[in-house]
Motif scaffolding. Structure first.
Motif, mmCIF file in Angstrom:
data_model
loop_
_atom_site.group_PDB
_atom_site.id
_atom_site.type_symbol
_atom_site.label_atom_id
_atom_site.label_comp_id
_atom_site.label_asym_id
_atom_site.label_seq_id
_atom_site.Cartn_x
_atom_site.Cartn_y
_atom_site.Cartn_z
ATOM 1 N N ILE A 443 -7.991 6.434 -5.038
ATOM 2 C CA ILE A 443 -6.704 6.389 -4.342
ATOM 3 C C ILE A 443 -5.686 7.186 -5.155
ATOM 4 C CG2 ILE A 443 -4.864 4.886 -3.508
ATOM 5 C CD1 ILE A 443 -7.005 2.630 -3.454
ATOM 6 N N PRO A 444 -5.158 8.270 -4.600
ATOM 7 C CA PRO A 444 -4.181 9.063 -5.365
ATOM 8 C C PRO A 444 -2.960 8.227 -5.752
ATOM 9 C CG PRO A 444 -4.896 10.236 -3.390
ATOM 10 C CD PRO A 444 -5.442 8.856 -3.288
ATOM 11 N N GLU A 445 -2.453 8.508 -6.958
ATOM 12 C CA GLU A 445 -1.294 7.740 -7.423
ATOM 13 C C GLU A 445 0.011 8.309 -6.904
ATOM 14 O OE1 GLU A 445 -1.557 7.312 -11.655
ATOM 15 O OE2 GLU A 445 -3.467 6.225 -11.471
ATOM 16 N N THR A 446 -0.047 9.476 -6.271
ATOM 17 C CA THR A 446 1.178 10.074 -5.754
ATOM 18 C C THR A 446 1.137 10.150 -4.240
ATOM 19 O OG1 THR A 446 0.238 12.296 -5.732
ATOM 20 C CG2 THR A 446 1.310 11.583 -7.777
ATOM 21 N N ALA A 447 2.346 10.229 -3.659
ATOM 22 C CA ALA A 447 2.451 10.357 -2.206
ATOM 23 C C ALA A 447 1.817 11.670 -1.761
ATOM 24 C CB ALA A 447 3.903 10.289 -1.766
ATOM 25 N N ASP A 448 2.061 12.748 -2.505
ATOM 26 C CA ASP A 448 1.492 14.055 -2.150
ATOM 27 C C ASP A 448 -0.024 13.972 -2.028
ATOM 28 O OD1 ASP A 448 3.913 15.148 -2.069
ATOM 29 O OD2 ASP A 448 3.790 16.226 -3.994
ATOM 30 N N MET A 478 -0.752 -1.237 -2.382
ATOM 31 C CA MET A 478 -1.322 -1.645 -3.662
ATOM 32 C C MET A 478 -0.435 -2.742 -4.266
ATOM 33 S SD MET A 478 -3.783 0.369 -3.447
ATOM 34 C CE MET A 478 -4.586 0.037 -4.991
ATOM 35 N N THR A 479 -1.032 -3.516 -5.154
ATOM 36 C CA THR A 479 -0.318 -4.641 -5.743
ATOM 37 C C THR A 479 0.813 -4.165 -6.657
ATOM 38 O OG1 THR A 479 -2.354 -5.855 -5.678
ATOM 39 C CG2 THR A 479 -0.666 -6.703 -7.128
ATOM 40 N N LYS A 488 6.597 2.209 -3.691
ATOM 41 C CA LYS A 488 7.287 3.472 -3.417
ATOM 42 C C LYS A 488 6.302 4.542 -2.926
ATOM 43 C CE LYS A 488 10.606 6.654 -5.531
ATOM 44 N NZ LYS A 488 9.935 7.789 -4.943
ATOM 45 N N VAL A 489 5.176 4.671 -3.611
ATOM 46 C CA VAL A 489 4.193 5.697 -3.229
ATOM 47 C C VAL A 489 3.667 5.438 -1.816
ATOM 48 C CG1 VAL A 489 1.921 6.665 -3.751
ATOM 49 C CG2 VAL A 489 3.515 6.137 -5.602
ATOM 50 N N THR A 490 3.357 4.163 -1.540
ATOM 51 C CA THR A 490 2.849 3.801 -0.208
ATOM 52 C C THR A 490 3.865 4.187 0.865
ATOM 53 O OG1 THR A 490 1.676 1.948 -1.189
ATOM 54 C CG2 THR A 490 2.001 1.881 1.194
ATOM 55 N N LEU A 491 5.125 3.827 0.605
ATOM 56 C CA LEU A 491 6.163 4.038 1.623
ATOM 57 C C LEU A 491 6.514 5.524 1.765
ATOM 58 C CD1 LEU A 491 8.444 0.959 0.869
ATOM 59 C CD2 LEU A 491 6.797 1.247 2.737
#
Lengths: 796, 201
Positions: A443-448, A478-479, A488-491
């Motif tokens: 799962i990428p840690e960034t929105a990009d 993610m938790t 923030k990344v999810t949104l």
């Protein structure tokens, strides 16, 4: 020119009625018109030719009821061969120089599919497949499935056609004046399902005139990206001087059809009461070809009744049919306790969810079989669209095949392997697929990073012919306690996918608060944030008041709630939310203050509450022995003495069951070693679909604390034997209502005696008697439910 | 055979004591009454009241009763049709949605399933009554009278006649009623019957 190419540039004209013309030629009631292909070929050829001459591009073979239910295999082949031959001769001899095609006509089987009738879905598929294969062998240009009034049967026929040939398949349904199919489906639901499964054109025929069909056609045009078919009757039938006369003239008919062609209909013809004259009137009007069929972008899932659109107003997907972290649910799966699972679905429906997620994965059960059973049982009693949630491709395919509608598919992700397995299923069975933004690298840690995966998924889907409207992205909750940037990344990726890629989104919300206290609060705030950023659907717990408050308020604040009706309705429920089965028994009188009294009076909610209260100071089994069983005995004796009627006995049993629910949870929690209970396997025998009596016995047996394994209705003898052996059953209870299914009972008993000789066998059902039951080898005949309980008690 | 007519009726008035009778609970009590009221509410807008029917000539020769669409040797039906030269054959249904609700409540609340069964039986019979009253009026006006309705399975009239009836009236298409291998109808709350038409008043 191939028919689909011709259709791209032109209006395609079909033929008109056949049955009414044959009756005029002397076809009698009850006679099979399909046999006329052989006995009166000249009549059939003349009718076909008259239609071609009138301007029809497509003539449908006289094979409406040509299937193996009506004819032997040999006769079927002869009929279809002759029918195709008749159409070919008409085509060759017609004066019409336009493009001419022959459609293999397929009408309904005349049987209702299970569970309401006795035709199994796969048997229906085979039945239609046989007709298709013969038709294709003798050379038709397309398959035309028509006049279907049941969505499930339509699915079976379309699946059969797609699996048996590569020809184009047209499908049209017969809608009633209420705008629905006889078994309930709306036009939008049919569009979703048929388009998803890869029909080449869809629409309406029969039942009404063009004027009455107009609103239905317009509804189909609104959602369909496929060419739309209109093949109406010549108005409504009227009886004049003892003859049926359809009430509109060819000219009136043509004008009404023309106005619908102006609205986008691409394929037009006539059904009952129409003649070559009507078709000539339509083709003579020279309708201007409208623009090519417009591609629609609605994201839609459907059930057997209705469509749910994932659009601006967000959608709730109930997450509770899932064993993860739920001991009681796991137990239900292992015990084959479908009632518990189904009730979880119905309770969520009562809470207002739009779609039910269904996950029945446990390491030690056959997931494919369980998933298919749960899907079939759920769709028989609940009209919400379902989301099939499994990581097993086999379970996914088996469930999608049997699903009566266009399902939500959970899930695919950016891994090559996942897409390679899931996309062909989406392509074949239709569906809106949840796409997780993760791939081989995690799962990428960034929105990009998550957006990049989304783009990759979209382009791969396109290669499979899957449109982006059928993909809903899950940017993965993610938790937050493990990573402060998680939300923030999810949104951020959610918002980007919504705005820049123009796709719909979904999130499982509750994972955000894992490991934190007061999770409901954080979940509901995260839900609010996600909704603000454009979330289209949430997989969530509808029992959470906090979540529901957010949902209804958000919709009201964003003008998705006309006159605040839903909000106001919710506000009146919010303080007193109960389960679907609740809200019963409002009147409570004085002696209902004891559990015993509540059960005797059949007060479910009260009995449950009292049982929860008593659990604070009493051992669970104590309550069963000292309170529940004695109460049931009072009622049971009353029933035996004919002082209490069956409905009252049932209401008490239901109250006892509801009181027992918290007790069984307490027992599971306390992990008390299971005391060895008498185990009873219950089933309605093969061929019999009546189960009210059997259900009553199950309920009472459970009440009395026995372990009950309910195999349901129409159960194969072998399955009953297997279950008896697996569960080490002490008793097998068999039920049959019909004389025709008693032999199946006898067969089951024989097999049981041979394979599970230790089992006692009790039988019951309307047609059985004491002497008959002895003759077929049962140990006990139970004339009513209480007697069955007494028998099992006596074995202790 | 005359043409097949299809007719839809408004919901007939509910007879609660009939429902209690079907529940095998004559008399009833307040809890049962509440159950029935809730049941009626549940299915309020879920039923249809559809009938299709056609007229046939009927004749008796050497003990064989020719019904126009089939021949039977049923004495009980012959007795019932004594003096009639035509019959009305009809099929009526309250629709498939009720079966869904029964199935649903047999999971959720068996007492309600039992209650819905009873309501369905009462509704189907009430529909037949409404249809028969309607026909009675029409035929009386023309100077004919009608005999009581008679169904396959009554007396010595075999249930297998259902196959001919369903085929003749084309009920799967006309009102959505089909037959399974055990000769039971789906939707389950459906009725077929024969009504004799008497030549003179």
């Amino acid at each position: 020119m191939k028919i689909l190419d011709y259709l791209k540039e032109n209006i395609l004209y079909l033929d008109g009625g056949m049955g009414t013309l044959l009756q005029a030629e002397g076809l009698t009631a009850g006679e099979h018109p399909e046999r006329w292909n052989i006995t009166h070929p000249e009549v059939i050829q003349r009718i076909h030719r008259d239609y071609y001459d009138a301007g029809s591009n497509v003539v449908s073979t006289n094979t409406f009821g040509a299937n193996l239910l009506k004819f032997s295999r040999d006769e079927l082949e002869n009929i279809i061969k002759a029918a195709v031959e008749n159409a070919k001769l008409a085509k060759e001899s017609s004066r019409n120089h336009g493009e001419k095609y022959i459609a293999l006509d397929i009408g309904p089987s005349g049987k209702m599919l299970k569970p309401y009738g006795d035709l199994d879905f796969e048997d229906a598929v085979s039945l239609f497949a046989e007709t298709v294969k013969i038709g294709v062998k003798y050379g038709v240009d397309l398959i035309y499935i028509e006049t279907m009034s049941d969505s499930y049967e339509t699915k079976a026929a379309l699946l059969a056609a797609k699996e048996s040939c590569d020809l184009p398949v047209f499908v049209s349904n017969a809608y009633g004046s209420d705008g629905r199919l006889m078994t309930g489906a709306s036009p939008a639901a049919m569009v979703a399902m048929l388009e998803g499964m890869g029909a080449d054109a869809i629409g309406v025929n029969c039942s009404l005139g063009p004027k009455q069909l107009a609103p239905i056609v317009e509804e189909i045009l609104k959602y369909s990206s496929l060419p739309v078919i209109l093949k109406p009757n010549a108005g409504l039938p009227e009886v004049i001087n003892g003859k049926t006369v359809y009430n509109i003239t060819p000219d009136e008919f043509a004008n009404e059809v023309k106005s619908l062609i102006g609205k986008g209909v691409r394929i037009a013809g006539g059904c009952c009461g129409t003649t070559p004259e009507y078709i000539a009137a339509v083709t003579n009007l020279k309708c201007e070809t409208p623009l090519l069929t417009v591609k629609k972008s609605h994201t839609i899932v459907s059930s057997y009744t209705h469509a749910v659109e994932i659009a601006d107003s967000p959608i709730l997907i109930g997450e509770r049919i899932n064993p993860t972290g739920k001991a009681r649910f796991k137990q239900a799966l292992r015990d084959n306790d479908l009632d518990y699972i189904l009730k979880e679905g119905l309770d969520q429906e009562a809470r207002g969810v739009h779609i039910l997620d269904v996950n029945v994965g446990l390491p030690d059960i056959d997931e494919s079989e369980m998933m298919t059973r749960v899907i079939c049982e759920l769709q028989a009693i609940c009209d919400l669209p379902l989301q099939i949630d499994t990581s097993s491709t086999e379970a996914m395919e088996s469930a999608l095949r049997r699903y009566n509608g266009k399902a939500m598919i959970n899930s695919v992700n950016g891994k090559e392997e996942s897409m390679r397995k899931i996309f062909p299923l989406v392509r074949k069975y239709g569906g809106v697929v949840v796409a997780l933004t993760l791939d081989e690298n995690g799962i990428p840690e960034t929105a990009d990073g998550r957006v990049e995966i989304a783009k990759k998924i979209l382009s791969t889907a396109a290669e499979y012919g899957i449109d982006k409207k059928d993909i809903v992205f899950d940017t993965l909750t993610m938790t937050v306690s493990a990573d402060k940037n998680a939300a923030k990344v999810t949104l951020d990726s959610l918002e980007f996918i919504t705005k820049e890629l123009g796709c719909k989104t979904v999130l499982g919300v509750s994972n955000i608060s894992f490991g934190l206290p007061a999770r409901d609060i954080m979940n509901s705030v995260f839900f609010t944030c996600a909704l603000e950023r454009g979330l289209s659907a949430a997989i969530m717990n509808p029992y959470s008041d906090e979540m529901m408050k957010v949902y209804y308020s958000f919709r009201a604040l964003h003008s998705h709630d006309e006159n605040f009706a839903d909000y106001i309705d919710f506000s009146s429920r919010v303080s007193t939310l109960t389960t679907a089965s609740g809200a019963v028994n409002a009147a409570v009188s004085s002696d209902d203050t004891t559990l015993r009294g509540a059960i005797i009076k059949g007060l479910r909610e009260k009995a449950r509450e009292l049982s929860v209260d008593m659990l604070k100071d009493n051992a669970p089994l104590e309550i069963v022995k000292e309170h529940i069983i004695p109460a049931l005995d009072v009622v049971g004796k009353g029933f035996e003495a004919k002082e209490i009627y069956l409905p009252s006995l049932l209401m008490s049993a239901e109250a006892a069951k509801s009181a027992f629910e918290p007790i069984s949870e307490a027992i599971l929690k306390a992990k008390v070693a299971d005391e060895v209970k008498t185990t009873v396997v219950m089933a309605t025998v093969k061929g019999d679909i009546h189960d009210i009596g059997k259900n009553i016995v199950c309920l009472l047996l459970e009440n009395y604390g026995f372990r009950v394994i309910d195999l349901g209705r129409d159960v194969e003898p072998q399955r009953i034997v297997d279950a008896a052996l697996e569960s080490n059953a002490d008793v097998v209870g068999l039920s049959a209502l019909m004389t025709t299914t008693v032999p199946a009972m006898e067969e089951t008993i024989k097999l049981l005696r041979e394979k599970a000789p230790k089992c006692k066998i009790m039988v019951g059902g309307a047609v059985l008697t004491e002497s008959y039951s002895r003759r077929i080898g049962a140990d006990h005949y139970a004339p009513d439910a209480m007697d069955g309980v007494r028998f099992v008690e006596g074995l202790k | 055979m005359s043409i097949i007519k299809i007719k839809e009726y408004p919901a007939p008035e509910v007879n609660r004591s009939e429902i209690l009778r079907y529940m095998q609970a004559k008399g009833g009590d307040s809890a049962l009454d509440a159950l029935i009221e809730r049941g009626l509410k549940l299915i309020e807008d879920k039923l249809c009241f559809r009938v299709c029917y056609a007229e046939f000539p009927v004749s008796l020769r050497d003990g064989a009763l020719n019904l126009g669409f089939t021949v039977t040797d049923s004495r009980d039906l012959s007795k019932c049709l004594n003096g009639c030269d035509r019959i009305l054959l009809f099929a009526a249904t309250v629709g498939i949605e009720l079966d869904r609700q029964i199935l649903r409540y047999s999971r959720l609340e068996p007492s309600m399933a039992l209650c819905l069964q009873a309501i369905g039986s009462e509704r189907a019979e009430a529909l037949c009554d409404a249809f028969c009253d309607d026909m009675e009026m029409q035929y009386n006006e023309q100077g004919f009278s009608l005999r009581p309705r008679f169904s396959a399975g009554y007396g010595d009239l075999p249930l297998s006649l259902q196959e001919d009836i369903i085929k003749t009236l084309n009920t799967p298409k006309n009102i959505g009623v089909s037959l399974n291998e055990s000769l039971l109808m789906s939707p389950s709350k459906s009725v077929t019957a024969i009504i004799g038409i008497k030549g003179e008043k």
